[in-house]
Design a protein around this motif. Structure first.
Motif, PDB file in Angstrom:
ATOM      1  N   MET A  36       0.856  -1.175   0.000  1.00 44.96           N
ATOM      2  CA  MET A  36       0.000   0.000   0.000  1.00 44.96           C
ATOM      3  C   MET A  36       0.895   1.229   0.000  1.00 44.96           C
ATOM      4  O   MET A  36       1.881   1.290   0.732  1.00 44.96           O
ATOM      5  N   LEU A  37       0.587   2.178  -0.870  1.00 48.30           N
ATOM      6  CA  LEU A  37       1.381   3.396  -0.972  1.00 48.30           C
ATOM      7  C   LEU A  37       0.855   4.413   0.035  1.00 48.30           C
ATOM      8  O   LEU A  37      -0.128   5.105  -0.210  1.00 48.30           O
ATOM      9  N   GLY A  38       1.481   4.474   1.188  1.00 49.70           N
ATOM     10  CA  GLY A  38       0.992   5.328   2.267  1.00 49.70           C
ATOM     11  C   GLY A  38      -0.039   4.577   3.098  1.00 49.70           C
ATOM     12  O   GLY A  38      -0.495   3.498   2.730  1.00 49.70           O
ATOM     13  N   HIS A  39      -0.386   5.146   4.239  1.00 42.40           N
ATOM     14  CA  HIS A  39      -1.328   4.494   5.142  1.00 42.40           C
ATOM     15  C   HIS A  39      -2.747   4.524   4.600  1.00 42.40           C
ATOM     16  O   HIS A  39      -3.159   5.501   3.984  1.00 42.40           O
ATOM     17  N   ALA A  53      -2.081  -7.931   9.070  1.00 49.60           N
ATOM     18  CA  ALA A  53      -2.692  -8.804   8.058  1.00 49.60           C
ATOM     19  C   ALA A  53      -1.709  -9.144   6.940  1.00 49.60           C
ATOM     20  O   ALA A  53      -1.996 -10.002   6.102  1.00 49.60           O
ATOM     21  N   GLY A  54      -0.554  -8.461   6.953  1.00 49.49           N
ATOM     22  CA  GLY A  54       0.468  -8.775   5.964  1.00 49.49           C
ATOM     23  C   GLY A  54       0.685  -7.743   4.885  1.00 49.49           C
ATOM     24  O   GLY A  54       1.466  -7.959   3.946  1.00 49.49           O
ATOM     25  N   VAL A  55       0.008  -6.592   4.995  1.00 50.62           N
ATOM     26  CA  VAL A  55       0.167  -5.536   3.983  1.00 50.62           C
ATOM     27  C   VAL A  55       1.381  -4.677   4.346  1.00 50.62           C
ATOM     28  O   VAL A  55       1.497  -4.195   5.470  1.00 50.62           O
ATOM     29  N   ILE A  56       2.266  -4.496   3.387  1.00 49.78           N
ATOM     30  CA  ILE A  56       3.461  -3.671   3.590  1.00 49.78           C
ATOM     31  C   ILE A  56       3.201  -2.256   3.073  1.00 49.78           C
ATOM     32  O   ILE A  56       2.787  -2.069   1.937  1.00 49.78           O
ATOM     33  N   LYS A  62       8.462   2.897  -6.532  1.00 50.87           N
ATOM     34  CA  LYS A  62       9.648   2.319  -7.180  1.00 50.87           C
ATOM     35  C   LYS A  62      10.268   1.189  -6.347  1.00 50.87           C
ATOM     36  O   LYS A  62      11.009   0.359  -6.868  1.00 50.87           O
ATOM     37  N   LYS A  63       9.957   1.176  -5.047  1.00 45.68           N
ATOM     38  CA  LYS A  63      10.483   0.142  -4.164  1.00 45.68           C
ATOM     39  C   LYS A  63       9.762  -1.196  -4.351  1.00 45.68           C
ATOM     40  O   LYS A  63      10.219  -2.230  -3.878  1.00 45.68           O
ATOM     41  N   ILE A  64       8.615  -1.154  -5.035  1.00 49.28           N
ATOM     42  CA  ILE A  64       7.824  -2.364  -5.253  1.00 49.28           C
ATOM     43  C   ILE A  64       8.236  -3.006  -6.569  1.00 49.28           C
ATOM     44  O   ILE A  64       8.077  -2.423  -7.639  1.00 49.28           O
ATOM     45  N   ILE A  80       0.622   7.628 -10.509  1.00 47.00           N
ATOM     46  CA  ILE A  80       0.811   6.401  -9.726  1.00 47.00           C
ATOM     47  C   ILE A  80       0.234   5.205 -10.480  1.00 47.00           C
ATOM     48  O   ILE A  80       0.852   4.134 -10.548  1.00 47.00           O
ATOM     49  N   PHE A  81      -0.939   5.384 -11.052  1.00 50.08           N
ATOM     50  CA  PHE A  81      -1.557   4.299 -11.820  1.00 50.08           C
ATOM     51  C   PHE A  81      -0.709   3.938 -13.040  1.00 50.08           C
ATOM     52  O   PHE A  81      -0.569   2.762 -13.387  1.00 50.08           O
ATOM     53  N   GLU A  82      -0.117   4.957 -13.672  1.00 51.86           N
ATOM     54  CA  GLU A  82       0.730   4.718 -14.836  1.00 51.86           C
ATOM     55  C   GLU A  82       1.997   3.962 -14.448  1.00 51.86           C
ATOM     56  O   GLU A  82       2.430   3.045 -15.147  1.00 51.86           O
ATOM     57  N   LYS A  83       2.602   4.349 -13.336  1.00 54.50           N
ATOM     58  CA  LYS A  83       3.811   3.671 -12.869  1.00 54.50           C
ATOM     59  C   LYS A  83       3.513   2.225 -12.499  1.00 54.50           C
ATOM     60  O   LYS A  83       4.322   1.327 -12.762  1.00 54.50           O
ATOM     61  N   ALA A  84       2.353   2.003 -11.869  1.00 60.85           N
ATOM     62  CA  ALA A  84       1.964   0.642 -11.497  1.00 60.85           C
ATOM     63  C   ALA A  84       1.815  -0.227 -12.745  1.00 60.85           C
ATOM     64  O   ALA A  84       2.215  -1.398 -12.762  1.00 60.85           O
TER      65      ALA A  84
END
Length: 283
Positions: A36-39, A53-56, A62-64, A80-84
Motif C-alpha cells: 500500500m502506498l501510504g497508510h 494482516a500482511g500488507v506492507i 519504485k520500491k515495489i 501512480i496508476f501509470e507507474k503501477a
C-alpha cells in the motif's frame, strides 16, 4: 457523569470499504505480496491492523518490484496508476467513491477549459490526487482570503476537499464570484462528514465537555475539534483511551463524544469504558 454519543460515529462507508478491501486482498493473496502506498487512513490503530494482516506500507512505488498495490481511500494521482502499469503491478483500487467523483469532476472541468480551483489542504493526499487529475494545473486554496491574490480568471471551476467545512466552502465560492467571468461550483463535500460536523456543533451546545476521538492527522477529525471549540465548550481530542486525563472531568456532568470517519469501533468502546470508570470514580 452522563456520556452522550453522537448518532454517527466510527467508520464511514468509504473507510469501511477500504478496510475490508485491504484485509480481503491480503487474505486471498498468499502467493503475492500486498503493498500500500501510504497508510490506508489516518489512524494508527487501523494501520496496525492492516500491517498485521500482511500488507506492507511503502512511501515509494519504485520500491515495489512485483506484487499487488492497493490504492488507499484518499486516492492517488494518475501518475501512480501509470507507474503501477509500467511496473506490471496488480492494482486494487480502494479509493473512496466520493473522492473518485471529485477527481472525475476536476478532470472534466480541466478538459472543458476551466481553471480548476480546489478548496482544501494542499499537503493532503486527497487534494494531491485531485490536482493530479487536472495534470497539476489546479490551484489550491485553503480559505477565502487566498482567492484575493488570483487574477485574470475567466472560466473557473470550484471543487472542495471532501472533508472541508461547508461554511469555508460557501465563503470561498462567494469570494470567487466577483472576480470570475464564469464560475461553476461543485459541492464535492462528503455528506457524512458534513452531517457529523453539524452533529458536533449541536452536541457541543448541550454538554459540558466534548471528547473528539480520532487521529491528529485526520482532516475530518480536526474539523470536528475546531467546530466544537468554536462553540466555547471545553474540548479535548484523543486517539485512544490511554490519553484520557481524569482532571478533565472534574465538575463535568455531561460529556459528548464525537469521532472521525476513520476511528474504529473497538477504540470507541475502549474510550467509553474508561470514561465510565472515570465517571464512577468522581461520584
Amino acid at each position: 457523569m452522563k456520556i452522550v454519543l453522537a448518532k454517527h460515529i466510527g467508520f464511514c462507508g468509504g473507510v469501511n470499504r477500504a478496510m475490508e478491501t485491504a484485509l480481503k486482498t491480503a487474505k486471498n493473496s498468499s502467493s503475492e505480496q500486498v503493498y500500500m502506498l501510504g497508510h490506508i487512513v489516518h489512524n494508527k490503530d487501523v494501520v496496525e491492523k492492516i500491517s498485521k494482516a500482511g500488507v506492507i506500507v511503502t512511501d515509494n512505488i519504485k520500491k515495489i518490484k512485483t506484487g499487488i498495490l492497493i490504492i488507499r481511500s484518499h486516492g492517488a494521482t494518475p501518475e501512480i496508476f501509470e507507474k503501477a502499469k509500467t511496473q506490471k503491478l496488480k492494482v486494487v483500487d480502494a479509493t473512496c467513491p466520493i473522492v473518485a467523483k471529485a477527481q472525475n469532476i476536476a478532470k472534466r472541468l480541466k478538459d472543458e477549459g476551466y481553471q480548476v480551483i480546489v478548496l482544501g489542504d494542499r499537503n493532503h493526499d486527497e487534494v494531491k490526487g485531485i490536482v493530479g487529475a487536472t495534470k497539476n494545473t489546479a490551484i489550491v486554496v485553503s480559505k477565502p482570503k487566498e482567492v484575493q491574490s488570483l487574477k485574470n480568471l475567466n472560466k473557473v471551476g470550484l471543487i472542495v476537499q471532501t472533508t472541508q467545512n461547508i461554511k469555508n466552502f460557501i465563503n470561498t465560492a462567494s469570494a470567487l464570484l466577483p472576480i470570475s467571468s464564469e464560475l461553476r461550483i461543485y459541492n464535492t463535500l462528503c455528506k457524512i462528514v458534513d452531517l457529523r460536523q453539524k452533529e458536533a456543533d449541536l452536541l457541543a451546545k448541550k454538554v459540558d465537555l466534548v471528547l473528539v476521538i480520532g487521529s491528529f492527522k485526520s482532516a475530518n477529525t480536526k474539523q470536528l475539534t475546531t467546530i466544537s471549540k468554536n462553540t466555547g465548550v471545553k474540548t479535548h481530542q484523543i486517539e485512544r483511551a490511554s490519553q484520557l486525563k481524569k482532571h478533565w472531568f472534574n465538575a463535568i456532568k455531561k460529556v459528548g463524544v464525537v469521532t472521525g470517519t476513520s476511528t474504529p469501533e473497538w477504540v470507541i468502546k475502549d474510550v467509553v469504558s474508561e470514561l465510565t470508570k472515570i465517571g464512577k470514580g468522581l461520584e
